[in-house]
Design an enzyme around this catalytic site. Structure first.
Site, PDB file in Angstrom:
ATOM      1  N   GLU A 281       0.863  -1.357  -0.349  1.00  0.00           N
ATOM      2  CA  GLU A 281      -0.087   0.147  -0.118  1.00  0.00           C
ATOM      3  C   GLU A 281       0.542   1.318   0.243  1.00  0.00           C
ATOM      4  OE1 GLU A 281      -2.665  -0.190  -0.849  1.00  0.00           O
ATOM      5  OE2 GLU A 281      -3.799  -1.976  -0.111  1.00  0.00           O
TER       6      GLU A 281
ATOM      7  N   HIS B 238      -2.527   2.241   8.608  1.00  0.00           N
ATOM      8  CA  HIS B 238      -3.964   1.129   7.365  1.00  0.00           C
ATOM      9  C   HIS B 238      -3.873   0.289   8.505  1.00  0.00           C
ATOM     10  CE1 HIS B 238      -6.133  -0.916   4.947  1.00  0.00           C
ATOM     11  NE2 HIS B 238      -4.789  -1.323   4.575  1.00  0.00           N
TER      12      HIS B 238
ATOM     13  N   HIS C 273      -6.703  -3.373   9.020  1.00  0.00           N
ATOM     14  CA  HIS C 273      -7.853  -4.243   7.991  1.00  0.00           C
ATOM     15  C   HIS C 273      -8.642  -5.051  10.452  1.00  0.00           C
ATOM     16  CE1 HIS C 273      -5.611  -6.456   4.450  1.00  0.00           C
ATOM     17  NE2 HIS C 273      -6.151  -4.267   4.641  1.00  0.00           N
TER      18      HIS C 273
ATOM     19  N   TYR D 178     -19.232  10.948  21.155  1.00  0.00           N
ATOM     20  CA  TYR D 178     -18.787  12.516  20.982  1.00  0.00           C
ATOM     21  C   TYR D 178     -17.104  12.584  20.484  1.00  0.00           C
ATOM     22  CZ  TYR D 178     -16.246  12.112  25.436  1.00  0.00           C
ATOM     23  OH  TYR D 178     -15.350  11.667  26.449  1.00  0.00           O
TER      24      TYR D 178
ATOM     25  N   HIS E  55     -12.542  -3.236   3.148  1.00  0.00           N
ATOM     26  CA  HIS E  55     -11.105  -3.293   3.710  1.00  0.00           C
ATOM     27  C   HIS E  55     -10.726  -3.396   4.501  1.00  0.00           C
ATOM     28  CE1 HIS E  55      -6.748  -2.231   1.506  1.00  0.00           C
ATOM     29  NE2 HIS E  55      -7.270  -2.864   2.863  1.00  0.00           N
TER      30      HIS E  55
ATOM     31  N   TYR F 112      -7.941  19.711  25.666  1.00  0.00           N
ATOM     32  CA  TYR F 112      -7.718  18.072  26.900  1.00  0.00           C
ATOM     33  C   TYR F 112      -6.456  18.121  26.748  1.00  0.00           C
ATOM     34  CZ  TYR F 112      -8.750  13.679  28.370  1.00  0.00           C
ATOM     35  OH  TYR F 112      -8.676  12.565  28.733  1.00  0.00           O
TER      36      TYR F 112
HETATM   37 ZN   LIG Z   1      -5.034  -3.059   3.734  1.00  0.00          ZN
END
Ligand SMILES: [Zn+2]
Length: 212
Positions: free
Chosen positions: A71, A90, A92, A111, A153, A206
């Site tokens: 990716e 990224h 899964h 929230y 995905h 915060y």
């Molecule tokens: Zn992936």
């Protein structure tokens, strides 16, 4: 700017929390020549800083022996489109992937969605993994926000720091879990955009999370 060691630690932390089953998922940080990315299909337990690959945003290899994540186009495309981004995660992760298979966005069921920069987490159209088409779809869906689902995905979280990108990725999974269960149990009440804006303002001051 985060270091390779910090990137490795972040990957192991996400794997330990169950967000990156098997060898799935990939992370990156921006560097002065482009980006530092995790290798393809590697056991997270065994990952070390020397396994990382430094490459240009266009994929030109600069440093590292391993094969980069499939990716890398998605990571390079996001850094090219959003100059302020410093880190991308990224995964899964399970519940984000469940919602992505419905090809639906996650609304403001809690929230904490304010952490993602918008009152909903959109879902990018389906494209084959590793392709330029998926990179383009992800850039479009992420827009100016910090998180998007990828149809059938998983999810992508991107931010101005590695620490924040990891935090957003964990929260996206929490929100997907909450949305799935609340919806399964009944008809969840969705917070309005004005409330999410109010929460975003409160987050700015915060705890330890104040952005410098
Ligand atoms: Zn992936």
């Amino acid at each position: 700017m985060a270091s390779g060691l910090e990137l490795v630690r972040a990957a192991k932390r996400l794997a330990a929390q169950g967000l990156m089953p098997g060898t799935t998922g990939n992370l990156s940080i921006r560097t002065h020549v482009g980006m530092l990315v995790t290798p393809s299909g590697m056991n997270w337990d065994l990952l070390e800083p020397q396994d990382l690959i430094e490459m240009g945003l266009d994929g030109e290899r600069r440093r590292g022996q391993r094969t980069p994540t499939t990716e890398w186009r998605l990571h390079g495309g996001l850094y090219a489109a959003r100059p302020e981004l410093e880190a991308i995660v990224h995964t899964h992760s399970r519940f984000a992937t469940v919602i992505s298979c419905l090809r639906e966005s996650i609304p403001a069921v809690h929230y904490m969605i304010a952490l993602t920069g918008r009152p909903k987490i959109p879902c990018a159209r389906y494209e084959t993994y590793g392709t330029q088409e998926l990179a383009t779809a992800t850039v479009e869906s992420l827009g100016a926000g910090k998180a998007t689902l990828l149809a059938n995905h998983g999810q992508v979280a991107a931010s101005f720091s590695l620490e924040d990108a990891v935090k957003v990725a964990i929260e996206v999974e929490n929100l997907a879990f909450t949305w799935w269960h609340a919806r399964s149990a009944g008809a969840p009440v969705i917070l309005d955009d004005a409330e999410i804006s109010r929460v975003q303002k409160q987050f700015e001051s915060y705890g330890q999370n104040r952005r410098r």
